[in-house]
Write an enzyme that holds these catalytic residues in place. Structure first.
Site, PDB file in Angstrom:
ATOM      1  N   HIS A  79      80.133  69.833  42.158  1.00  0.00           N
ATOM      2  CA  HIS A  79      79.102  68.798  42.269  1.00  0.00           C
ATOM      3  C   HIS A  79      79.227  67.992  43.555  1.00  0.00           C
ATOM      4  CE1 HIS A  79      81.598  65.273  40.842  1.00  0.00           C
ATOM      5  NE2 HIS A  79      82.233  66.204  40.164  1.00  0.00           N
TER       6      HIS A  79
ATOM      7  N   ASP B  75      86.633  63.862  44.337  1.00  0.00           N
ATOM      8  CA  ASP B  75      85.950  64.355  43.147  1.00  0.00           C
ATOM      9  C   ASP B  75      84.452  64.232  43.429  1.00  0.00           C
ATOM     10  OD1 ASP B  75      84.940  64.834  40.616  1.00  0.00           O
ATOM     11  OD2 ASP B  75      85.603  62.923  39.789  1.00  0.00           O
TER      12      ASP B  75
ATOM     13  N   GLU C 207      76.369  65.477  38.014  1.00  0.00           N
ATOM     14  CA  GLU C 207      77.555  65.719  37.188  1.00  0.00           C
ATOM     15  C   GLU C 207      78.187  64.423  36.709  1.00  0.00           C
ATOM     16  OE1 GLU C 207      81.711  66.398  36.020  1.00  0.00           O
ATOM     17  OE2 GLU C 207      80.938  65.094  37.608  1.00  0.00           O
ATOM     18  N   GLU C 208      78.251  63.432  37.573  1.00  0.00           N
ATOM     19  CA  GLU C 208      78.936  62.185  37.219  1.00  0.00           C
ATOM     20  C   GLU C 208      78.242  61.427  36.090  1.00  0.00           C
ATOM     21  OE1 GLU C 208      81.795  61.441  37.935  1.00  0.00           O
ATOM     22  OE2 GLU C 208      82.343  62.210  39.899  1.00  0.00           O
TER      23      GLU C 208
ATOM     24  N   ASP D 106      86.218  71.758  39.933  1.00  0.00           N
ATOM     25  CA  ASP D 106      86.247  70.299  39.916  1.00  0.00           C
ATOM     26  C   ASP D 106      87.693  69.853  40.019  1.00  0.00           C
ATOM     27  OD1 ASP D 106      85.406  67.672  39.718  1.00  0.00           O
ATOM     28  OD2 ASP D 106      84.032  68.080  38.058  1.00  0.00           O
TER      29      ASP D 106
ATOM     30  N   HIS E 189      88.571  58.753  40.315  1.00  0.00           N
ATOM     31  CA  HIS E 189      87.613  57.666  40.164  1.00  0.00           C
ATOM     32  C   HIS E 189      88.153  56.354  40.714  1.00  0.00           C
ATOM     33  CE1 HIS E 189      84.635  59.554  37.067  1.00  0.00           C
ATOM     34  NE2 HIS E 189      84.921  60.358  38.072  1.00  0.00           N
TER      35      HIS E 189
END
Length: 352
Positions: free
Chosen positions: A75, A192, A226-227, A246, A326
């Site tokens: 992503h 990410d 995706e998130e 990922d 994150h």
């Protein structure tokens, strides 16, 4: 087989592309610029590129057989925010895009992207930002209602900010703060999943340079939501296997490091396909690729979204190990190269 070929993946190419990707803002739903960037490179390398109605990109690598295609998905979208409202003093209350702890963006620089193309810089702060002013600044809970963005313009009222063209629904991107160190460490927001996208591009460049054809047609699906949980909910019907590429999480009882390819056996959506996961482990062992098998109970992937969306596929999940996901993330160039190498081993060997 790939063993005897010792493919020379272009590490510098992958890191250069990772830097470009990280510097291109792309919070979920605001991925137009980054997708155009990737499309240009895919076309330059000579591979077909198409976009789905929701904005995902698909790069197709023709294989020796077109039936039972393999999909590799990563992503391009990242965490970010939207303007929720403009406060009386001209600062912005924001609504998060993606799941992150609010304290991980406190003090971060950001850019507000207006609908007419203007951009303004700002800083994320607590609404009690100074210990010299607020006695409870340290204890003040870091949650959405207690955070605001200070705009780097002369604004003293809601009307001042509105005159800049800023409005509810405008996107906000975080400063990635990219650092690529000579010793191979890469630290930045949004590894990410841009580290995985760089691995896919490195794999694509190697296939073109070496003029190699995979056993089965491969579709690289680059997702844009995706998130927020539905990046790859739809999978083209000719696909029977999907590998989500990922980041691998690091910490506690997990084995993955920032040099490894993480092979996830199970996440919050349940176990991944036994045969595919086993094959990936066998290939990593055979190719002497550093890897680790882990379980991520608080994690979901684009493979999870595809399965929940009703796709009749087998699915697996791998990716470079990334620390502090994150938040202020870090990985190593080795993990990106190792991820590309394992994917190459898979698509060059696995037939129908």
């Amino acid at each position: 087989m790939i063993t005897q070929l010792s493919p020379k993946l272009d590490r510098a190419y992958m890191l250069d592309w990772l830097n470009k990707l990280l510097l291109t803002p792309s919070p979920s739903g605001f991925c137009m610029a980054i997708m155009q960037l990737i499309e240009q490179e895919a076309v330059r390398l000579g591979y077909p590129f198409e976009r789905t109605p929701k904005g995902n990109g698909i790069i197709t690598i023709p294989g020796k057989t077109s039936s039972n295609a393999i999909a590799l998905t990563a992503h391009v979208d990242t965490l970010g925010a939207m303007v929720r409202s403009i406060k009386g003093d001209g600062s912005i209350r924001f609504s998060p895009i993606g799941g992150y702890a609010m304290q991980t963006v406190e003090g971060e620089y950001c850019v507000i992207h207006t609908r007419d193309g203007r951009q303004y810089e700002g800083t994320v702060l607590s609404t009690k930002p100074s210990v010299h002013v607020h006695a409870d600044a340290r204890e003040w809970k870091r949650e959405e209602a207690n955070m605001a963005i200070r705009i780097d313009e002369i604004v003293e009222s809601k009307a001042d900010t509105e005159r800049l063209g800023i409005a509810s629904g405008d996107f906000i991107s975080w400063d990635p703060r990219v650092r690529m160190l000579p010793n191979g460490w890469v630290k930045s927001r949004h590894l990410d999943d841009k580290a995985s996208v760089a691995a896919l591009l490195g794999m694509l460049e190697w296939l073109k340079r070496e003029q190699r054809t995979p056993e089965r047609t491969v579709h690289m699906i680059l997702s844009t939501y995706e998130e927020v949980g539905h990046g790859n909910a739809y999978v083209p019907p000719n696909i029977t296997e999907l590998i989500a590429v990922d980041m691998g999480a690091i910490g506690d009882d997990l084995s993955t490091t920032e040099h490894d390819v993480s092979i996830c056996a199970k996440d919050s959506s349940g176990p991944y396909d036994y045969g595919m996961t086993t094959k990936l482990i066998e290939l990593a062992k055979r190719e002497a690729i550093p890897y680790a098998v882990d379980i991520y109970p608080f994690y979901g992937s684009d493979a999870s979204a595809a399965l929940r969306g009703g796709s009749n596929i087998r699915a697996a999940l791998i990716g470079p190990g990334v620390h502090a996901s994150h938040g202020m993330e870090r990985t190593h160039a080795d993990a990106i190269v190792n991820t590309a190498a394992l994917l190459l081993a898979y698509i060059l060997e696995v037939g129908e």
